[in-house]
Design an enzyme around this catalytic site. Structure first.
Site, short mmCIF file in Angstrom:
data_model
loop_
_atom_site.label_atom_id
_atom_site.label_comp_id
_atom_site.label_asym_id
_atom_site.label_seq_id
_atom_site.Cartn_x
_atom_site.Cartn_y
_atom_site.Cartn_z
N SER A 1 76.03 52.01 102.56
CA SER A 1 75.84 50.43 102.33
C SER A 1 76.58 49.59 101.33
O SER A 1 77.19 50.64 100.51
CB SER A 1 74.32 50.32 102.61
OG SER A 1 73.77 50.55 101.18
N TYR B 1 67.90 51.09 84.03
CA TYR B 1 69.15 50.43 85.11
C TYR B 1 70.17 50.26 83.83
O TYR B 1 71.46 50.92 83.85
CB TYR B 1 68.93 49.57 85.86
CG TYR B 1 70.14 49.16 86.58
CD1 TYR B 1 70.55 49.96 87.74
CD2 TYR B 1 71.15 47.87 86.12
CE1 TYR B 1 71.56 49.37 88.54
CE2 TYR B 1 72.09 47.55 87.00
CZ TYR B 1 72.30 48.46 88.11
OH TYR B 1 73.49 48.12 88.89
N ILE C 1 78.27 48.33 98.21
CA ILE C 1 79.78 48.16 97.69
C ILE C 1 80.40 49.31 98.17
O ILE C 1 81.41 49.32 98.48
CB ILE C 1 79.50 48.13 96.33
CG1 ILE C 1 78.88 46.73 95.92
CG2 ILE C 1 80.67 48.56 95.49
CD1 ILE C 1 78.42 46.69 94.48
N GLY C 2 79.46 50.58 98.42
CA GLY C 2 80.27 51.76 98.78
C GLY C 2 80.70 51.69 100.08
O GLY C 2 82.12 52.03 100.39
N1 LIG Z 1 75.06 44.49 93.91
C1 LIG Z 1 75.28 44.20 92.79
O1 LIG Z 1 75.37 43.23 92.28
C2 LIG Z 1 76.03 45.20 91.97
C3 LIG Z 1 75.78 46.74 92.14
N2 LIG Z 1 76.21 47.67 90.92
C4 LIG Z 1 76.46 48.89 91.22
O2 LIG Z 1 76.66 49.24 92.54
C5 LIG Z 1 76.44 50.46 93.24
C6 LIG Z 1 76.17 50.40 94.71
O3 LIG Z 1 75.15 49.41 94.77
P1 LIG Z 1 75.12 48.36 95.86
O4 LIG Z 1 76.09 48.53 96.99
O5 LIG Z 1 74.94 47.08 95.32
O6 LIG Z 1 73.60 48.65 96.65
P2 LIG Z 1 73.03 49.30 97.90
O7 LIG Z 1 71.67 49.62 97.62
O8 LIG Z 1 73.29 48.62 99.15
O9 LIG Z 1 74.00 50.74 97.59
C7 LIG Z 1 73.42 51.89 97.18
C8 LIG Z 1 73.94 53.07 97.73
O10 LIG Z 1 73.37 54.08 97.03
C9 LIG Z 1 72.93 55.08 97.65
N3 LIG Z 1 71.95 55.98 96.88
C10 LIG Z 1 70.81 55.64 96.11
N4 LIG Z 1 70.12 56.41 95.84
C11 LIG Z 1 70.85 57.85 96.17
C12 LIG Z 1 70.68 59.30 96.14
N5 LIG Z 1 69.93 59.73 95.26
N6 LIG Z 1 71.72 59.87 96.24
C13 LIG Z 1 72.67 59.41 97.31
N7 LIG Z 1 72.95 58.19 97.43
C14 LIG Z 1 71.93 57.04 97.04
C15 LIG Z 1 72.20 54.27 98.64
O11 LIG Z 1 71.71 55.02 99.95
P3 LIG Z 1 70.46 54.61 100.66
O12 LIG Z 1 70.73 53.65 101.58
O13 LIG Z 1 70.09 56.08 101.13
O14 LIG Z 1 69.49 54.17 99.77
C16 LIG Z 1 73.18 53.34 99.10
O15 LIG Z 1 74.07 53.80 99.95
C17 LIG Z 1 75.25 50.92 92.27
O16 LIG Z 1 75.66 51.84 91.62
C18 LIG Z 1 74.85 49.75 91.60
O17 LIG Z 1 74.19 50.04 90.28
C19 LIG Z 1 76.69 47.24 89.98
C20 LIG Z 1 76.79 45.93 89.65
C21 LIG Z 1 76.34 44.74 90.40
C1 LIG Z 2 64.68 31.72 88.70
C2 LIG Z 2 64.93 33.15 88.81
C3 LIG Z 2 63.52 34.06 88.38
C4 LIG Z 2 65.94 33.58 87.67
C5 LIG Z 2 67.33 34.14 88.23
C6 LIG Z 2 68.21 34.44 87.30
C7 LIG Z 2 69.61 35.20 87.62
C8 LIG Z 2 70.76 34.49 86.85
C9 LIG Z 2 69.64 36.66 87.40
C10 LIG Z 2 68.57 37.30 88.46
C11 LIG Z 2 69.15 38.55 88.82
C12 LIG Z 2 70.26 38.77 88.17
C13 LIG Z 2 71.24 39.98 88.49
C14 LIG Z 2 72.39 39.88 87.87
C15 LIG Z 2 72.82 38.76 87.09
C16 LIG Z 2 71.85 37.84 86.51
C17 LIG Z 2 70.90 37.58 87.68
C18 LIG Z 2 71.71 36.80 89.06
C19 LIG Z 2 73.11 41.34 87.84
C20 LIG Z 2 74.34 40.64 88.74
C21 LIG Z 2 73.75 41.86 86.74
C22 LIG Z 2 74.56 43.05 86.99
C23 LIG Z 2 74.02 43.95 88.00
O1 LIG Z 2 74.10 45.23 87.86
C24 LIG Z 2 73.21 43.50 89.06
C25 LIG Z 2 72.64 44.63 89.89
C26 LIG Z 2 72.56 42.52 88.87
C27 LIG Z 2 71.86 41.79 89.88
C28 LIG Z 2 70.75 40.80 89.27
#
Ligand SMILES: NC(=O)C1=CN([C@@H]2O[C@H](COP(=O)(O)OP(=O)(O)OC[C@H]3O[C@@H](n4cnc5c(N)ncnc54)[C@H](OP(=O)(O)O)[C@@H]3O)[C@@H](O)[C@H]2O)C=CC1
Ligand SMILES: CC(C)CCC[C@@H](C)[C@H]1CC[C@H]2C3=C(CC[C@]12C)[C@@]1(C)CCC(=O)[C@@H](C)[C@@H]1CC3
Length: 321
Positions: free
Chosen positions: A12, A193, A14-15
């Site tokens: 799901s 985290y 980003i992956g």
């Molecule tokens: N979304 C964002 O804004 C940001 C995301 N990231 C990072 O990007 C990466 C992907 O997250 P994102 O796509 O956002 O979130 P999702 O929840 O969509 O994806 C996370 C993925 O990791 C898998 N996963 C979680 N735990 C495990 C485990 N124990 N073993 C194997 N797979 C696992 C999930 O599988 P399952 O479906 O089984 O839960 C899923 O496929 C993460 O490392 C996150 O920290 C970084 C910065 C910002």
């Molecule tokens: C009124 C609301 C309570 C406040 C919302 C504030 C937002 C600026 C933050 C809420 C969730 C935050 C967030 C990130 C950035 C700042 C927010 C958007 C990340 C993108 C930071 C980097 C990560 O790894 C993401 C998982 C964060 C997702 C949540």
């Protein structure tokens, strides 16, 4: 030659988007989706095959948060492939996230406002717990399981005359002050985290130092803010729609292949005119701490290997790290 690419957490967000992109760039890839949930992994595979009919997409069962699952999955990888070109360490969790609304409004009228929107600094806390191996779940999933996987796959990643790459999905939320080398699992804090992502930045540096001479290179990327299950777990989707006009500045991605700097994190950004670009930014990491973290992870690896052979006893782990 057909390149072998493994992506953890590929079912799901980003992956999955990364897998789509990889197949668009090179339809001959041997792509392996390493996921913990078989049903979701099969759905992802079908979706990828719908848009790339002739692609080679394999599935691998991997719960990166479980020591035994990492060992079993690594055995399977070694049986299937003779080398790995790219290993994307993308799986990640942020359990029970809480947004500090008071801190948000305070930050909104402070000089820190841009940084707050970009990194969520001071805004996000999570509730972590111990997993069945006796490790903190966020540390085990976001960092240690991936570390073990690298260690297990070294024979395929470090091969004479061949270059392999590891790519960590880190975060702008990674912060030095959230990480303590004395408490690398973040047992005593409320930002596991941020701590785990800072640890992966630091570990990447150590891996480069130890493994570049064996043909293994590690890089860190930072995807910005992406709407995924993870972000919908923080705040409901209507909220994100509401703040989208503000957040578009921190939008998604474009990666260029370039010679990567081991001390830089590659941030995905969007210009004021809507052009996506990638910008390397120096990470706030130091050699000494990355060395200590590396050796502490090796110590912990020895402990879990002992545990795995004996087949038990989470308590020993809890007390020894
Ligand atoms: N979304 C964002 O804004 C940001 C995301 N990231 C990072 O990007 C990466 C992907 O997250 P994102 O796509 O956002 O979130 P999702 O929840 O969509 O994806 C996370 C993925 O990791 C898998 N996963 C979680 N735990 C495990 C485990 N124990 N073993 C194997 N797979 C696992 C999930 O599988 P399952 O479906 O089984 O839960 C899923 O496929 C993460 O490392 C996150 O920290 C970084 C910065 C910002
Ligand atoms: C009124 C609301 C309570 C406040 C919302 C504030 C937002 C600026 C933050 C809420 C969730 C935050 C967030 C990130 C950035 C700042 C927010 C958007 C990340 C993108 C930071 C980097 C990560 O790894 C993401 C998982 C964060 C997702 C949540």
């Amino acid at each position: 030659m057909q390149r072998v690419v493994i992506v953890t957490g590929a079912n799901s967000g980003i992956g999955l988007a990364l897998c789509e992109r990889l197949l668009t760039e090179d339809s001959q890839l041997r792509l392996c989706l390493a996921c913990r949930n078989t049903q979701r992994a099969e759905a992802a595979r079908s979706a990828l095959l719908t848009s790339h009919t002739n692609a080679h997409v394999d599935l691998l069962h991997l719960d990166v948060g479980s020591v035994q699952s990492v060992f079993t999955a690594a055995q399977e990888v070694k049986a299937r492939y003779s080398r790995i070109d790219f290993l994307y360490l993308n799986a990640g969790i942020m359990p029970n996230p809480q947004v500090d609304v008071k801190a948000f409004f305070k930050g909104l009228f402070s000089r820190n406002v841009i940084n707050m929107f970009a990194t969520a600094e001071g805004l996000l806390t999570q509730q972590d717990r111990l997993n069945s191996d006796g490790l903190q779940e966020v540390f085990a999933t976001n960092l240690f399981g991936h570390f073990l996987l690298i260690r297990e796959l070294e024979p395929l990643l470090c091969q004479a005359g061949h270059t392999s790459r590891i790519v960590w999905t880190s975060s702008s939320n990674a912060r030095r002050s959230a990480f303590s080398i004395e408490d690398m699992q973040h047992r005593n804090g409320t930002e596991p985290y941020s701590s785990s992502k800072y640890a992966s930045d630091t570990l990447s540096l150590a891996l480069n130092r130890h493994k570049n001479n064996q043909g293994l290179f590690s890089a860190v990327i930072c995807p910005g803010l992406v709407m995924t299950n993870l972000t919908y777990g923080i705040l409901p989707s209507f909220f994100w729609t509401l703040i989208m006009p503000i957040m578009w500045l921190h939008w998604l991605f474009l990666q260029k292949s370039e010679s990567l700097d081991p001390r830089a994190k590659y941030h995905s950004l969007t210009s004021g005119l809507g052009t996506n670009y990638t910008q390397p930014r120096k990470m706030d990491i130091d050699d000494e701490m990355s060395e200590v973290l590396y050796s502490k992870l090796l110590d912990l690896e020895r402990v879990v290997r002992g545990e795995a052979n004996e087949g038990n006893a989470a308590n020993k782990l809890i007390n020894s790290t």
